[in-house]
Structures are given as structure tokens and as C-alpha cells.
Design an enzyme around this catalytic site. Sequence first.
Site, short mmCIF file in Angstrom:
data_model
loop_
_atom_site.label_atom_id
_atom_site.label_comp_id
_atom_site.label_asym_id
_atom_site.label_seq_id
_atom_site.Cartn_x
_atom_site.Cartn_y
_atom_site.Cartn_z
N HIS A 95 92.93 108.18 -32.12
CA HIS A 95 93.27 107.63 -30.95
C HIS A 95 93.60 108.70 -29.96
O HIS A 95 94.28 109.62 -30.18
CB HIS A 95 94.21 106.46 -30.98
CG HIS A 95 94.27 105.78 -29.94
ND1 HIS A 95 95.04 105.96 -28.92
CD2 HIS A 95 94.23 104.42 -29.68
CE1 HIS A 95 95.30 105.02 -27.76
NE2 HIS A 95 94.60 104.00 -28.63
N ASP A 151 90.63 99.09 -33.85
CA ASP A 151 89.46 98.74 -34.13
C ASP A 151 89.19 98.55 -35.57
O ASP A 151 88.10 98.05 -36.06
CB ASP A 151 88.38 99.37 -33.23
CG ASP A 151 88.68 99.46 -31.91
OD1 ASP A 151 88.55 98.48 -31.08
OD2 ASP A 151 88.63 100.30 -31.09
#
Length: 214
Positions: A95, A151
Site C-alpha cells: 500500500h 483488496d
Amino acid sequence: TEPDPLEGEIMDKCLLLHAEHDFNASTFAARVVASTLSTCYCSISSAIGALYGSLHGGANQRVIEMAEEIGDKNNVAAWMEKALARKKKVMGMGHREYKAKDPRAHIIQKYLATLSEKKQDFRYYEILQEVEKVFRAKMETTGKPIYPNVDFYSGAVYRLLGIPAILFTPIFAMGRVAGWLGHILEQRSDNRIYRPESLWTGPEPRAYIPIEKR
């Protein structure tokens, strides 16, 4: 068919977890368009365009495709060796902001465990757990630990809820619309059009050479 209370609650909470997340790519796209005093429909359309990208909203579908390709938790180590040797991106890992596991991923992982137990189908859960473990171990040896993002587990949750992969990104958009609209309204409240500066990284000024002397 109407979902049972547990599955309905998990779906509602997944939508809430996806509703807003600071200046991610789709939100930034929405605010840039809003700053031109375009309509909220155009602003949200631009956000959807950004969300469609596999590095943003489309990542959870790619995670499911990865899990299907691996097939079994015992295949993870061999698959990972080949993937890293080909410099293939492991979807759902890493991320731009978090240097630890995405807090949303912790919550969605628990939902996946609950649904796996309820449906007695642990295949996705076991494969993804092993991918996380093997990948993190590989990255830690390089001094660059990388952790799951939102995700990584969400696609598996949707799959166990009976949702086809092609609808994963539209569901992300459903949850995020409220956040996009909040940002659009905030942009309008004290608007200034976005106009970022760019830094020239090309050659320094050079003397002009007439064409006939080139």
C-alpha cells in the site's frame, strides 16, 4: 435471493470499509474534475475510471485470479518462486500509505474466516493465508516488508457471498460513491482549480544549431 442476516451484515460492513480512504487515486480524480466546476456526475465518472484500474479497484479480482491459478495452498511456495523470478506483481500486497497490514484487511480477513467456516469452504482462505505468509517472509529477507491491503481478502469474501468476479469493482464503486460525493462537496465549498507544477527533468538549455549544420 435475500441473504441471511450474517451475510447481509458482512456485505454492509464491506461497503462501509470501502466508503472513504483519503486521497486515493479515484478520490483525487473526482476532486480534480470537481475543481473545474464540472457536474458531480462527471466527477464520479472520472473516479470510476480510475477505480477500474487493476492497481486500484480492480485488484481484488486479480487476487481471486491469482488464487485460482495457484489452486491449492501446497502450491504457493513454488508459484511464488516463479512469480518473483519473473518480477510478477503479487496482487493485493502493499500500500502506498500503510507500512503495516491495512487495518481494513484485518477486518475483512475475519469475515473470510467466518464465511469459510459457515460454508465449509476453506480453499481461498488457506491459499491467501499461505500467500501472505510466504510473500512476507520473502520480502523481509530483502529488508522491504510488504503487507496485505484491503483488496487481498475482499474478493474471496465476495466470491463466498455468491458474487461473480466481474462485479467486484462495481461493488467497490457502490461503497465509495458516498466518499467521492463528500469530497466533491468539500471541494466546491472552497474551490480552487487543481493545477500541479511539473519539474523539468530533461537536458539543460542548449545552443541552437541551424538545420544545415546538423
